[in-house]
Structure formats: structure tokens, C-alpha cells
Design a protein around this motif. Structure first.
Motif, PDB file in Angstrom:
ATOM      1  N   ARG A  39     -12.622  -2.704  -5.120  1.00 59.64           N
ATOM      2  CA  ARG A  39     -12.414  -3.484  -3.918  1.00 59.64           C
ATOM      3  C   ARG A  39     -11.026  -4.105  -3.864  1.00 59.64           C
ATOM      4  NH1 ARG A  39     -17.270  -7.586  -3.361  1.00 59.64           N
ATOM      5  NH2 ARG A  39     -15.401  -8.811  -2.976  1.00 59.64           N
ATOM      6  N   TRP A  40     -10.351  -4.133  -4.999  1.00 60.97           N
ATOM      7  CA  TRP A  40      -9.076  -4.834  -5.061  1.00 60.97           C
ATOM      8  C   TRP A  40      -7.909  -3.860  -5.080  1.00 60.97           C
ATOM      9  CZ3 TRP A  40      -8.300 -10.235  -5.508  1.00 60.97           C
ATOM     10  CH2 TRP A  40      -9.481 -10.987  -5.557  1.00 60.97           C
ATOM     11  N   ARG A  41      -6.906  -4.164  -4.244  1.00 62.33           N
ATOM     12  CA  ARG A  41      -5.688  -3.353  -4.235  1.00 62.33           C
ATOM     13  C   ARG A  41      -4.490  -4.238  -3.967  1.00 62.33           C
ATOM     14  NH1 ARG A  41      -9.040  -0.044  -5.128  1.00 62.33           N
ATOM     15  NH2 ARG A  41      -9.166   2.127  -4.453  1.00 62.33           N
ATOM     16  N   ARG A  42      -3.354  -3.750  -4.438  1.00 56.98           N
ATOM     17  CA  ARG A  42      -2.082  -4.357  -4.029  1.00 56.98           C
ATOM     18  C   ARG A  42      -1.419  -3.367  -3.096  1.00 56.98           C
ATOM     19  NH1 ARG A  42      -0.804  -8.010  -8.526  1.00 56.98           N
ATOM     20  NH2 ARG A  42      -1.611  -9.825  -7.445  1.00 56.98           N
ATOM     21  N   THR A 101      -2.387  -8.610  -1.036  1.00 57.94           N
ATOM     22  CA  THR A 101      -3.477  -8.457  -2.001  1.00 57.94           C
ATOM     23  C   THR A 101      -4.783  -8.357  -1.245  1.00 57.94           C
ATOM     24  OG1 THR A 101      -2.262  -9.805  -3.583  1.00 57.94           O
ATOM     25  CG2 THR A 101      -4.588  -9.464  -4.020  1.00 57.94           C
ATOM     26  N   ASN A 131      -8.059 -14.318  -7.941  1.00 53.07           N
ATOM     27  CA  ASN A 131      -9.351 -14.898  -7.608  1.00 53.07           C
ATOM     28  C   ASN A 131      -9.405 -16.396  -7.844  1.00 53.07           C
ATOM     29  OD1 ASN A 131     -11.613 -13.930  -6.496  1.00 53.07           O
ATOM     30  ND2 ASN A 131     -12.464 -13.032  -8.352  1.00 53.07           N
ATOM     31  N   ILE A 172      -6.568  -9.472 -11.012  1.00 54.77           N
ATOM     32  CA  ILE A 172      -7.657  -9.866 -10.120  1.00 54.77           C
ATOM     33  C   ILE A 172      -8.147 -11.263 -10.475  1.00 54.77           C
ATOM     34  CG2 ILE A 172     -10.035  -9.360  -9.447  1.00 54.77           C
ATOM     35  CD1 ILE A 172      -9.429  -6.421  -9.976  1.00 54.77           C
ATOM     36  N   ASN A 225      -8.978  -7.954  -1.345  1.00 54.53           N
ATOM     37  CA  ASN A 225     -10.156  -8.030  -2.203  1.00 54.53           C
ATOM     38  C   ASN A 225     -11.346  -7.304  -1.587  1.00 54.53           C
ATOM     39  OD1 ASN A 225     -10.918  -9.789  -0.185  1.00 54.53           O
ATOM     40  ND2 ASN A 225     -11.787 -11.305  -1.580  1.00 54.53           N
ATOM     41  N   TYR A 266     -16.380  -3.448  -8.306  1.00 51.45           N
ATOM     42  CA  TYR A 266     -15.518  -4.609  -8.150  1.00 51.45           C
ATOM     43  C   TYR A 266     -14.048  -4.212  -8.204  1.00 51.45           C
ATOM     44  CZ  TYR A 266     -14.050  -9.424  -8.519  1.00 51.45           C
ATOM     45  OH  TYR A 266     -13.476 -10.634  -8.288  1.00 51.45           O
TER      46      TYR A 266
END
Lengths: 224, 131, 302
Positions: free
Chosen positions: C225-228, C258, C292, C288, C260, C222
């Protein structure tokens, strides 16, 4: 496993409520002592006090042992144990019944002993005494049922007010029943059909209250 | 043996990367020798108070890089590759050199300038008896 | 019964519950045995209701709840022999001592470990002869946790175990919770709105908001999968909408995208439009969580 959980819960309740139980017994016994000494007025006061201490006990226990469990949020702790809501109800019902019956029987038996040993009190009052003593027991069952099913202080208060104000009315009615009142002064206890009928309807009403309580408790979907 | 791992909250890199880096450092400086057994995934997770899945990931990546070996049922150990420690240490040097080059480029420095700076840094450290 | 069923410590399928002002809607949750799940949500999101349903304290309107292989709430008694439950709104008996509570629990459960219980007393800085009413909030929380930890249950269900605690107490509790994981047959499900704790010790993460599950999956996958993406956008270039990007904030020539569902190609996709990717950063669970929740609420309102 099942029955031992119920035993654990009952013992727990007894341990938690040691104070109120002992206090009520002491008060009741004092009332009995007072009921025996000298002046008629004082004796009358003593008898009333005796009756009142039973009523007070009946009102106090459901509050202390049932409603408080929800108010003080200890119910979640108990329900986290391996018990179902039905087992909880059984354990709670039995524990407070025992908590009430213990002082109730003590006082009732002491009263009977007093009547036996003293010559100036006719034994004819015995059936009436027992019938009247059943009233706080019934009231106690009603209030406990209200506390368990209603889950709040509000419901308990309503039941408490109803019961406590009804005692006198019930006492008045029963004392006026000719078939019962007639035998007050007899030297021997007389159990006529009328007395039996009243007593058995009292016991029957207790059984009915318990059945109704279980019915509602088992149907609850949100126990907490 | 596994004391001394610390995670910085201000370090925004994922914990598994921080674990990997600290394991590589220990091997690089020779604290963990080639072929030496290392804590099991679960044991390290318990010791570091982090999730098992994070340590699992660190070990997985380390295994992919050939730095550790995990045998089913026998636990994990540092790869027995000779010279592993030195290789990791050199990798660290490479990373620093690349970063220095990148920053120098941002500052507009020419390669010759960077070389001079490197020599100067070496002299400074030698003066202070640090190398 | 296949092994598959008992490999899940907790399984919720399509669980729903309707209250007057709040509805728990179609909850799906799976916690494999030997893992820790962190349930994150704002206050009132439905964490406590979900936990009550899986403890059998509240009967769901629809859907199945299975805990340690037992169907809830029907088999709650059997299940509760192996579950240790502690919640933020649960209280112990004020007038009794911690020692009395310990004896009480010990008399019920044969798995009580006295030595461990006394070790916990020391670690948590508690004394058995103290009455519950004399304890501070933090001490009460630790006392309740001691009672469930010392029995070594197969599953720990904890509703906000670190809420309202000072950093030292939190650290003590996180340490004990990770100690539980040394035994790979034991599992933990805990709810929290402290994202740091969840990020640190969870294997699985579930996000819940306004009665619905937003995400539920393996923590490392999880987080990955998230980046800035910090972008420099020259004048005249318009940033395209790319798959996997849930939001872009732009001020002047600097923008923050952002993602996801990040893949390395995304950075290249931006570069090919003329924007320059300055940095690609990982996000903390807190960031996140907020991103979200905002996205999910926008979707619901749309």
C-alpha cells in the motif's frame, strides 16, 4: 500439576540459597559452643550471639530470597513459568520459612540439648527460651511479608529496623513478666497459663501475618 | 536445491519479487526443469529465513504467470509447459532490450545508433571469448 | 466453542491500561495460528506493556485478552504451559550455570527436546557449564532464547529478541525463529524496533505508538500500500491533494509524494495535472514506520 510447580520453585530457592543457610547454621553452632565454655561473661556473650545469629538470619533471608528476585530481575523468568502470583507467593513463603526454620530448629534443639545435658542450667529457663526464640521467627515473618508485599528494599529495611529494634524491648518486657520470670530458676520446666498465653499469641500473630500477606498478594493487578 | 538464494539489502524491490526473479532465473537457465517439484511454501520460507506470507505471495504470482503449479496437498512444481525455460529466458532478454531502448531514448539516440552499439557489444564479447 | 476461537493464537480486544505517565489505549490485535507477528514501536510506545498483558503478568483495566484460547490473566497458568516467554529485561540466575537452567526447565516441561537443546548450544556458541554472570549481553539473550526454543512451545512471546545483538547473533536468532515456522501449528509474537528483522520474518505487522495501535495487518498487503512517487513539477503547476497520499515534500521543481493507499491510478492522476512521475518506489518498513509515526502524531496533536 499445581503442587509440583510449587515444589519446583521451593527446591529452586533452596538450591540458590545454599550458602546463606549453611553459614548461619555454622555461626549459630559456634555461638552455642562459646556459650558453654568457662567464664560467665563468655557464656553470656555466647547466648547473645546465639540470639543475634537468629535475628540476622531472619533479616537476611527476605532480602536474599525475595527482594533480590525483583532487583536482579529474575522474577520475570519465574513468572514466565506456569504459575500464578498466588502460587508464587505460596512457594516463596514456604521456601523461606523452611530456610529459616531449618537453622532455627537446629539451634533451638541444640540449645535444649545443652540445657538437658548440663546440670548447672535449671530447666526452668526452657519456656522462656522458647518464647524468646519465637521473637526472631515473628520478626522474620514480618520482614518477609514486607518484602513480598512492598516489593522493594525500602520496605524491607523499614520492617527490618522496626523488628530488630523491637526485639530487645520485647525481651525486656517478657523477662519482667512476674508470672514468667518467677520460674526461671526452677529445676523443672513450668508451663503456666501465662506462658501458654504468650506462646499462643506469638503463634497467632504469625498466622495473622501470613493471612494478611496472602490477601494483599492476591489482590495485586500488576505483578511485575 | 534451494541454496544460493540471496537478497540484497540495497535492492529496494520487495523480497517476494526477488524470490520470483531468482526462481525464474533457475528455470530459465535450466537448473530447475519443467515439471520438477519445488520446495513447499513453508519449507522455502524456513530455508530462506523469510516469512511464509512472502513466499506465499511469490508462489501466487508465479502461478498466475503460469510458471509454477501448486496442487493442494501435493506441493508445488515447475509448470510442465514445454519450452518454459526458454520462454522465461527470452522474457529476460525482452526486459533488457526494453530497458536499453528506454535509456537510449533518454540519451537521445536514434534506433540505428542503438543497433550499431548492440553489434559493437557483441564484437567485444566475441573478442574476449565470452560468447 | 467454535474452531474460530482457537484459530487465533493471540487476540486482544479493546485492551486498555492506565499508568501514571502512560496509557495503553484500546488495543486490538489478532494473530492467527501458524504465523509470526512483529510488533513495532519506538521506545516507550507500549510494546512491553502489551506483551505483559497478554502474558497475564499485568492485569488490564478493560478489554479482553485471549492467548491460545485462554482468557488472560485469569487462565494464565494453563496458557503458560504452552507459551515460551523471553524479554529484554528478564534475567537468569547469575550464580547458576546455563546447564542448571536447562535442567530446571526440563524438569518442568515434558516437551523439552534435549537433542535440539544441544544443537542450539552449538549453534549459539554457548557452553552448559558456564555461569550466567560470566556471559556477555549477546550470550545472555541467546541463553534465554535457547531455554524457550528447546521446549518447542506452541507460542513464543519475545520482547526485543534481537536488540543489542551483533549481526551474526541476530542472524542466528532469525534463523531459529523461522525454523519454528516449519510447524504450522506454532506461532510467534515478537516486538522490536529493528524494522529490518520485522520486515524479513513477519507475516503480520502491528505498529504501536504512544499507547495506540496505528496499523495492524498482513505484511505483504501492507508493504504494497505504500509508495514514494518522485515527481517533476513544472512551474505554475500546483499539486492537488489526492486520496491515498499522506504527504508531499516539494523543493523547487522536484517533489516526493508519500502514498499509504497506493493504486496505479494515482500516478496517472498526477500526470493528468501536468506533473511528471519520474519514479514510483517501494518503501522499506523503516521508511513506512517513520512516515506513519509522524502522521499519527500530527493527527493526535491536531
Amino acid at each position: 500439576m499445581r503442587s509440583s510447580m510449587i515444589r519446583h520453585l521451593i527446591l529452586k530457592d533452596w538450591r540458590l540459597n545454599r550458602m546463606p543457610i549453611s553459614l548461619s547454621i555454622v555461626l549459630g553452632l559456634i555461638a552455642l559452643l562459646v556459650a558453654q565454655c568457662g567464664v560467665e561473661a563468655v557464656r553470656l556473650l555466647g547466648s547473645v550471639w546465639f540470639f543475634i545469629s537468629l535475628c540476622v538470619l531472619g533479616s537476611m533471608l527476605p532480602g536474599v530470597a525475595i527482594v533480590n528476585e525483583r532487583k536482579k530481575q529474575t522474577l520475570a523468568f519465574v513468572m514466565s513459568l506456569p504459575v500464578s502470583s498466588v502460587q508464587y507467593t505460596i512457594a516463596k513463603g514456604l521456601s523461606i520459612l523452611a530456610m529459616f526454620l531449618f537453622p532455627w530448629l537446629t539451634l533451638l534443639i541444640s540449645a535444649l540439648v545443652v540445657i538437658e545435658t548440663r546440670d548447672d542450667i535449671p530447666h526452668g529457663v526452657i519456656p522462656m527460651l522458647i518464647i524468646l526464640a519465637m521473637l526472631p521467627l515473628i520478626g522474620f515473618c514480618i520482614m518477609s511479608a514486607a518484602a513480598l508485599v512492598g516489593e522493594s528494599e525500602g520496605w524491607l529495611m523499614v520492617a527490618s529496623v522496626l523488628c530488630n529494634s523491637s526485639y530487645w524491648f520485647a525481651w525486656y518486657l517478657l523477662a519482667r513478666m512476674p508470672s514468667l520470670a518467677a520460674n526461671w530458676g526452677r529445676p523443672v520446666a513450668v508451663w503456666n497459663p501465662a506462658a501458654f498465653m504468650v506462646l499462643s499469641s506469638e503463634v497467632g500473630s504469625i498466622a495473622l501475618i501470613m493471612a494478611i500477606t496472602f490477601f494483599f498478594q492476591s489482590r495485586k493487578r500488576d505483578f511485575i | 536445491m534451494h541454496g544460493g538464494f540471496t537478497f540484497s539489502q540495497s535492492d529496494k524491490r520487495p523480497i517476494y519479487l526477488q524470490i520470483m526473479e531468482q526462481i525464474k532465473q533457475r528455470i530459465a537457465v535450466g537448473d530447475w526443469a519443467e515439471g520438477q517439484p519445488i520446495p513447499s511454501i513453508r519449507q522455502l520460507a524456513v530455508d530462506l529465513h523469510v516469512s511464509v506470507i512472502t513466499v506465499k505471495r511469490a508462489y501466487y504470482e508465479l502461478e498466475r504467470e503460469g510458471i509454477i503449479v501448486t496442487q493442494h496437498g501435493k506441493g508445488s512444481h515447475v509448470a510442465s509447459t514445454p519450452g518454459l525455460g526458454a520462454r522465461l529466458h527470452e522474457q529476460e532478454l525482452e526486459q533488457h532490450l526494453e530497458q536499453a531502448t528506454r535509456i537510449a531514448a533518454q540519451l537521445g539516440m536514434r534506433p540505428k545508433e542503438l543497433e550499431d552499439r548492440l553489434r559493437e557489444a557483441g564484437d567485444r564479447l566475441a573478442e574476449k571469448d565470452l560468447i | 466453542m467454535t474452531d474460530l476461537a482457537t484459530d487465533l493464537a493471540v487476540e486482544l480486544r479493546g485492551v486498555s491500561k492506565k499508568y501514571r505517565y502512560f496509557t495503553l489505549d484500546n488495543i486490538h490485535l489478532k494473530l492467527p495460528r501458524g504465523q509470526i507477528m512483529g510488533l513495532i514501536g519506538a521506545n516507550g510506545a507500549g510494546k512491553s506493556t502489551t506483551i505483559r498483558i497478554l502474558m497475564g503478568l499485568v492485569h488490564q483495566d478493560s478489554g479482553e485478552a485471549r492467548v491460545l484460547g485462554h482468557s488472560m490473566p485469569a487462565e494464565q497458568v494453563a496458557a503458560k504451559w504452552d507459551i515460551g516467554f523471553a524479554s529484554e529485561d528478564m534475567r537468569l540466575y547469575d550464580s547458576m550455570t546455563l546447564g542448571w537452567h536447562m535442567s530446571f526447565i526440563q524438569s518442568i516441561y515434558s516437551t523439552w527436546d534435549s537433542a535440539y537443546a544441544h544443537l542450539l548450544l552449538k549453534r549459539f556458541g554457548l557452553r552448559a557449564d558456564q555461569k550466567i554472570k560470566g556471559l556477555s549481553h549477546g550470550q545472555r539473550v541467546k541463553a534465554a532464547l535457547l531455554l524457550v526454543l528447546a521446549r518447542k512451545p506452541k507460542l513464543l512471546v519475545l520482547d526485543e529478541p534481537t536488540t543489542g545483538l551483533d549481526p551474526v547473533a541476530r542472524h542466528e536468532i532469525l534463523r531459529e525463529l523461522t525454523n519454528v515456522m516449519a510447524d504450522d501449528s506454532r506461532s510467534i509474537l515478537f516486538s522490536s524496533h529493528n524494522t529490518q528483522d520485522v520486515e524479513q520474518i513477519s507475516d503480520q505487522i502491528t505498529f504501536i505508538d504512544r499507547g495506540r495501535i496505528i496499523d495492524s495487518m498482513d505484511k505483504e498487503a501492507y508493504l504494497d500500500r505504500w509508495r514514494r512517487l518522485r515527481l517533476e513539477v513544472p512551474l505554475g503547476i500546483e499539486l492537488p491533494a489526492l486520496p491515498g497520499i499522506i504527504g508531499v515534500e516539494q523543493q523547487g521543481r522536484l517533489a516526493v509524494a508519500t502514498a499509504n493507499a497506493f493504486v496505479p491510478d494515482l500516478a496517472q492522476a498526477y500526470e493528468s495535472t501536468g506533473a511528471h512521475v519520474q519514479r514510483v518506489e517501494n518503501m522499506t518498513l523503516e521508511e513506512i514506520f517513520i512516515a506513519n509515526v509522524e502522521r499519527s502524531r500530527e493527527e493526535v496533536e491536531a
